[in-house]
Every structure is written in C-alpha cells, then in structure tokens.
Motif scaffolding. Structure first.
Motif, PDB file in Angstrom:
ATOM      1  N   GLU A 211      37.587  50.515  41.499  1.00 52.90           N
ATOM      2  CA  GLU A 211      36.503  51.233  41.205  1.00 52.90           C
ATOM      3  C   GLU A 211      36.907  52.156  40.237  1.00 52.90           C
ATOM      4  OE1 GLU A 211      33.250  51.427  39.028  1.00 52.90           O
ATOM      5  OE2 GLU A 211      33.125  49.882  40.784  1.00 52.90           O
ATOM      6  N   ARG A 212      37.940  52.580  40.394  1.00 51.94           N
ATOM      7  CA  ARG A 212      38.483  53.541  39.444  1.00 51.94           C
ATOM      8  C   ARG A 212      39.500  52.604  37.980  1.00 51.94           C
ATOM      9  NH1 ARG A 212      39.529  56.881  43.934  1.00 51.94           N
ATOM     10  NH2 ARG A 212      42.014  56.266  44.289  1.00 51.94           N
ATOM     11  N   VAL A 213      40.019  51.295  38.405  1.00 54.28           N
ATOM     12  CA  VAL A 213      40.922  50.683  37.380  1.00 54.28           C
ATOM     13  C   VAL A 213      39.976  50.305  37.183  1.00 54.28           C
ATOM     14  CG1 VAL A 213      42.052  48.795  37.774  1.00 54.28           C
ATOM     15  CG2 VAL A 213      42.447  50.362  39.295  1.00 54.28           C
ATOM     16  N   ARG A 214      38.128  49.877  37.004  1.00 55.44           N
ATOM     17  CA  ARG A 214      37.522  48.901  36.330  1.00 55.44           C
ATOM     18  C   ARG A 214      37.223  49.954  35.634  1.00 55.44           C
ATOM     19  NH1 ARG A 214      36.389  46.434  41.756  1.00 55.44           N
ATOM     20  NH2 ARG A 214      35.355  47.767  42.133  1.00 55.44           N
ATOM     21  N   THR A 215      36.692  51.047  36.106  1.00 58.32           N
ATOM     22  CA  THR A 215      36.990  52.083  34.226  1.00 58.32           C
ATOM     23  C   THR A 215      37.676  52.776  34.322  1.00 58.32           C
ATOM     24  OG1 THR A 215      36.537  54.202  36.612  1.00 58.32           O
ATOM     25  CG2 THR A 215      34.204  52.425  36.054  1.00 58.32           C
ATOM     26  N   GLY A 216      38.194  52.834  34.171  1.00 60.08           N
ATOM     27  CA  GLY A 216      39.066  53.740  33.586  1.00 60.08           C
ATOM     28  C   GLY A 216      39.805  54.360  33.684  1.00 60.08           C
ATOM     29  N   SER A 217      39.526  55.104  34.747  1.00 60.80           N
ATOM     30  CA  SER A 217      39.696  56.568  35.599  1.00 60.80           C
ATOM     31  C   SER A 217      41.177  56.437  36.222  1.00 60.80           C
ATOM     32  CB  SER A 217      38.850  56.721  36.118  1.00 60.80           C
ATOM     33  OG  SER A 217      38.715  56.378  37.487  1.00 60.80           O
ATOM     34  N   ALA A 218      41.667  55.386  36.585  1.00 57.23           N
ATOM     35  CA  ALA A 218      43.319  55.060  37.033  1.00 57.23           C
ATOM     36  C   ALA A 218      43.460  54.424  36.079  1.00 57.23           C
ATOM     37  CB  ALA A 218      42.594  54.704  38.324  1.00 57.23           C
TER      38      ALA A 218
ATOM     39  N   GLU B  18      51.028  50.814  36.407  1.00 58.66           N
ATOM     40  CA  GLU B  18      50.266  49.824  38.265  1.00 58.66           C
ATOM     41  C   GLU B  18      49.545  49.036  38.021  1.00 58.66           C
ATOM     42  OE1 GLU B  18      51.940  47.709  41.911  1.00 58.66           O
ATOM     43  OE2 GLU B  18      52.556  48.766  39.954  1.00 58.66           O
ATOM     44  N   ASP B  19      48.307  50.410  37.511  1.00 61.50           N
ATOM     45  CA  ASP B  19      46.405  50.521  37.797  1.00 61.50           C
ATOM     46  C   ASP B  19      46.099  49.221  36.711  1.00 61.50           C
ATOM     47  OD1 ASP B  19      46.883  52.134  39.373  1.00 61.50           O
ATOM     48  OD2 ASP B  19      46.360  54.028  37.718  1.00 61.50           O
ATOM     49  N   LYS B  20      47.157  49.552  34.962  1.00 56.48           N
ATOM     50  CA  LYS B  20      46.707  48.350  34.709  1.00 56.48           C
ATOM     51  C   LYS B  20      47.189  46.984  35.013  1.00 56.48           C
ATOM     52  CE  LYS B  20      47.027  51.763  30.878  1.00 56.48           C
ATOM     53  NZ  LYS B  20      48.155  52.145  29.106  1.00 56.48           N
ATOM     54  N   ARG B  21      48.305  47.415  35.532  1.00 56.57           N
ATOM     55  CA  ARG B  21      49.440  45.945  36.334  1.00 56.57           C
ATOM     56  C   ARG B  21      47.832  45.156  36.814  1.00 56.57           C
ATOM     57  NH1 ARG B  21      51.895  43.127  40.089  1.00 56.57           N
ATOM     58  NH2 ARG B  21      52.428  45.112  41.183  1.00 56.57           N
ATOM     59  N   TYR B  22      47.310  45.860  37.734  1.00 50.93           N
ATOM     60  CA  TYR B  22      46.186  44.803  38.842  1.00 50.93           C
ATOM     61  C   TYR B  22      44.794  44.979  38.108  1.00 50.93           C
ATOM     62  CZ  TYR B  22      49.346  46.032  43.308  1.00 50.93           C
ATOM     63  OH  TYR B  22      50.205  46.718  43.851  1.00 50.93           O
ATOM     64  N   LEU B  23      44.325  45.657  37.016  1.00 50.12           N
ATOM     65  CA  LEU B  23      43.312  45.443  36.362  1.00 50.12           C
ATOM     66  C   LEU B  23      44.168  43.729  35.696  1.00 50.12           C
ATOM     67  CD1 LEU B  23      40.713  46.082  35.134  1.00 50.12           C
ATOM     68  CD2 LEU B  23      41.363  46.922  33.608  1.00 50.12           C
ATOM     69  N   ALA B  24      44.354  43.638  34.675  1.00 51.54           N
ATOM     70  CA  ALA B  24      45.505  41.959  34.323  1.00 51.54           C
ATOM     71  C   ALA B  24      45.214  40.833  35.739  1.00 51.54           C
ATOM     72  CB  ALA B  24      46.172  42.152  33.838  1.00 51.54           C
ATOM     73  N   LEU B  25      46.016  41.216  36.745  1.00 53.72           N
ATOM     74  CA  LEU B  25      45.912  40.274  38.040  1.00 53.72           C
ATOM     75  C   LEU B  25      44.355  39.553  37.829  1.00 53.72           C
ATOM     76  CD1 LEU B  25      49.249  41.522  39.855  1.00 53.72           C
ATOM     77  CD2 LEU B  25      48.559  38.801  38.979  1.00 53.72           C
TER      78      LEU B  25
ATOM     79  N   GLU C 297      41.534  39.110  36.500  1.00 55.23           N
ATOM     80  CA  GLU C 297      41.141  38.419  35.239  1.00 55.23           C
ATOM     81  C   GLU C 297      41.705  36.937  35.831  1.00 55.23           C
ATOM     82  OE1 GLU C 297      42.597  38.784  31.752  1.00 55.23           O
ATOM     83  OE2 GLU C 297      42.002  40.958  31.893  1.00 55.23           O
ATOM     84  N   LEU C 298      43.080  37.163  37.060  1.00 50.04           N
ATOM     85  CA  LEU C 298      43.238  35.795  37.883  1.00 50.04           C
ATOM     86  C   LEU C 298      43.218  35.062  38.976  1.00 50.04           C
ATOM     87  CD1 LEU C 298      45.064  33.323  37.170  1.00 50.04           C
ATOM     88  CD2 LEU C 298      47.644  34.552  37.658  1.00 50.04           C
ATOM     89  N   VAL C 299      42.787  36.304  39.581  1.00 50.50           N
ATOM     90  CA  VAL C 299      42.860  36.090  41.564  1.00 50.50           C
ATOM     91  C   VAL C 299      41.923  36.843  41.990  1.00 50.50           C
ATOM     92  CG1 VAL C 299      45.244  35.970  41.718  1.00 50.50           C
ATOM     93  CG2 VAL C 299      44.547  37.964  41.592  1.00 50.50           C
ATOM     94  N   GLY C 300      41.031  37.718  41.078  1.00 42.90           N
ATOM     95  CA  GLY C 300      39.728  37.814  41.636  1.00 42.90           C
ATOM     96  C   GLY C 300      39.792  39.038  42.316  1.00 42.90           C
ATOM     97  N   ASP C 301      39.712  39.034  43.459  1.00 34.15           N
ATOM     98  CA  ASP C 301      40.427  41.005  43.685  1.00 34.15           C
ATOM     99  C   ASP C 301      42.346  40.973  43.878  1.00 34.15           C
ATOM    100  OD1 ASP C 301      40.826  42.762  45.567  1.00 34.15           O
ATOM    101  OD2 ASP C 301      39.913  42.256  47.532  1.00 34.15           O
ATOM    102  N   PRO C 302      42.888  41.524  43.116  1.00 34.53           N
ATOM    103  CA  PRO C 302      44.157  41.849  43.392  1.00 34.53           C
ATOM    104  C   PRO C 302      45.330  42.530  44.764  1.00 34.53           C
ATOM    105  CG  PRO C 302      42.708  43.933  42.296  1.00 34.53           C
ATOM    106  CD  PRO C 302      41.711  42.655  42.174  1.00 34.53           C
TER     107      PRO C 302
END
Length: 312
Positions: A238-245, A249-256, A258-263
């Motif tokens: 949730e922090r990753v999705r809202t930009g507070s993380a 590494e957080d940005k990498r999981y946010l990008a992933l 888009e491909l895998v759903g739950d990173p």
C-alpha cells in the motif's frame, strides 16, 4: 534472522505482531553468512535463507522447513555480464568459456543457468565455473567443471585481466575494476517479460525457514508467521502504491506489479511454478540428488500438508 526488506519493515518495527509470539531480531553484516550458518548448524529458530541452499541443506538432512514466504523477487535473464570488448554474441557462445560466480550454488546463478539452458540451449556443464567462496552446504562437492579462484586472485581481477569471459554482476564483485561490462542477454528485460507470460515462472529468492523442533514445540507458529508476514507485506505494498515508499527497490516492485500482479506473492499454490522450476534447475545442476515434490520441502500452514513434511 531476516533481511531489511520493505515488506518486513512493519514486523521489525513492531507495527505488525506475530499473534502469540514475540520476535527477537538478530542483525548480521552479510545475509549469505546467515544462510551458511542455517544450512550447517541451524543456530536460529527462524531465518531467511537462499532457497537453493535450503533445498541442498534439506537433502543433506538439515532439520528445517521452509514456509512459502519468498522475501525477494527478480527475473534472472539479466545479471550475467561480459566485457564490452568480448566477442560473445549470445548465451550459447559461453560454451567452453570461463565464468565467475561467488559460489556455484548461489541461487541467482542457479536461476540463470537454468534459464539459459531452457531458452538458449546453453549447456552449463560445458562451462568452467570459477568460484571464490565456500558453498553453504559443507558436504556438497561441486561438479568437476567448477574450480576455485587461484590463490591471490579474485573474480574481478580475473575478469579485468581477461582470464574470465563473463561473471555475475555484484556476486563477482566485478564493478568498475573489470572495465565496462554489458549483459550477456542484451535484451534481457523484454526476454524476461516474454518468458513470464509463457511460463508463469517468477524467480524467487530468500525463503523463511523454521527449525523443525521449533515447529513441533509451537504448532501454531507457522500460521501465525504466515499471517503476520502477509499483513506486513500488504502494508508495504500500500505504501508502494501510494508513493510513500519510494526507494529504488520499491519502484522496482511497482513496475513488476504491472506484469505479475502481486509482486510479492505468498503461499505454496501461488508460488508453485517458481518453486518447481528452481527445484528442477537445482536437480539438473547436480546440487540435489533427487527431485523433491514441493509438499515435502515447503509447508503452507493454511493447509494440512504438514503431515507430509514430518520426518521420522
């Protein structure tokens, strides 16, 4: 023993509790040292561990059980690098060459060797692998095509001096000391996305393992851990999705995502393809003597599969 990953931050800071239990965190300078200790003598009740080392340790009789809680995810077409000036054009050109890796059984290398064999027809046994660290499982004897770096030399130095044709980034300590390096798989990112869409394999690294005697003494611990790790992960995402993380590494999981759903998927069914692929690669690469069924090496506490896991 647990790495400082974003998805476990709330476990470490106490925002998420393990119901009925208190965690006492122990910090160590290098997580690979914790993996090695857990493989050899199991000094920790609960520990993050490289999954290949875990499979090898269990095959060697270590009394530990993995929970389906992968700590990190990363596709592995990338990470094997060559000097820009080399004449290697594709992965199969590595056959007959010399490649550096921190240890032969490092999980990143196991993934990459398996992927390059499946996708590019590479024969990893045709490569001479040079290592500079001990294997985590002490009894393991590497294949005959694995050699130790000569005394007084390093992988980075050998790569710089042309004594190696390629090496694993970071693991080999290559960096600037070896000159300009490029990926052996030049279009790795596109290849990774295509591979995932075709295979549903999402390479996992670091799993949570628990000593069997601790599980026996505390039968509610496994599920309590699973639930707590899941809650901490959801808070993190949730922090990753809202930009507070917003660390790299957080940005990498946010990008992933888009491909895998739950990173960062947890659970045996959710990770079955990836666990099975890694076990298959470990078996092919002679790291484990028998290809195990997943239920015998990974325990999902949401099921009654523990009955299949117990040893006499």
């Amino acid at each position: 023993m647990l790495g400082r990953h974003g998805q476990v931050a709330d476990l470490r800071n106490g925002a998420v509790k393990v119901e009925g239990y208190a965690l006492d965190f122990i910090d160590i300078k290098r997580m690979p040292d914790a993996y090695r200790a857990m493989a050899r003598s199991q000094p920790y009740d609960i520990c993050e561990m490289a999954p290949t080392s875990y499979l090898m340790a269990v095959a060697d009789g270590a009394p530990i059980t993995a929970l389906p809680l992968p700590m990190t995810r990363r596709f592995r077409h990338a990470g094997l690098q060559r000097p820009l000036s080399s004449d290697l054009n594709e992965p199969k050109d590595l056959e007959g060459k010399r490649v550096g890796v921190r240890a032969y059984s490092v999980t990143a290398a196991v993934w990459t060797r398996g992927i390059l064999a499946d996708e590019y027809g590479l024969d990893p046994d045709s490569i001479t692998w040079f290592t500079e660290e001990d294997e985590n499982v002490e009894s393991f004897v590497p294949p005959s095509n694995v050699q130790r770096v000569p005394s007084g030399k390093t992988l980075a130095g050998m790569l710089r001096d042309g004594e190696l044709d390629a090496a694993f980034a970071g693991l080999a300590g290559a960096g600037d000391d070896a000159g300009e390096l490029v990926e052996v798989v030049a279009d790795a990112k596109a290849r990774e996305r295509d591979w995932y869409r075709r295979t549903a394999i999402y390479p996992l690294h670091g799993v949570i393992v628990v000593r069997n005697d601790v599980l026996e003494k505390h039968p509610t611990l496994a599920l309590a851990l699973f639930n707590a790790f899941t809650n901490a992960k959801e808070n993190y995402l949730e922090r990753v999705r809202t930009g507070s993380a917003a660390e790299a590494e957080d940005k990498r999981y946010l990008a992933l995502a888009e491909l895998v759903g739950d990173p960062l998927p947890y659970g045996l069914e959710e990770n079955a393809q990836s666990f099975a692929a890694l076990a298959r690669y470990a078996y092919r690469q002679k790291l484990i003597p028998v290809l195990p069924s997943l239920e015998t090496v990974v325990y999902d506490p949401r099921t009654d599969a523990i009955a299949q896991r117990r040893r006499a």
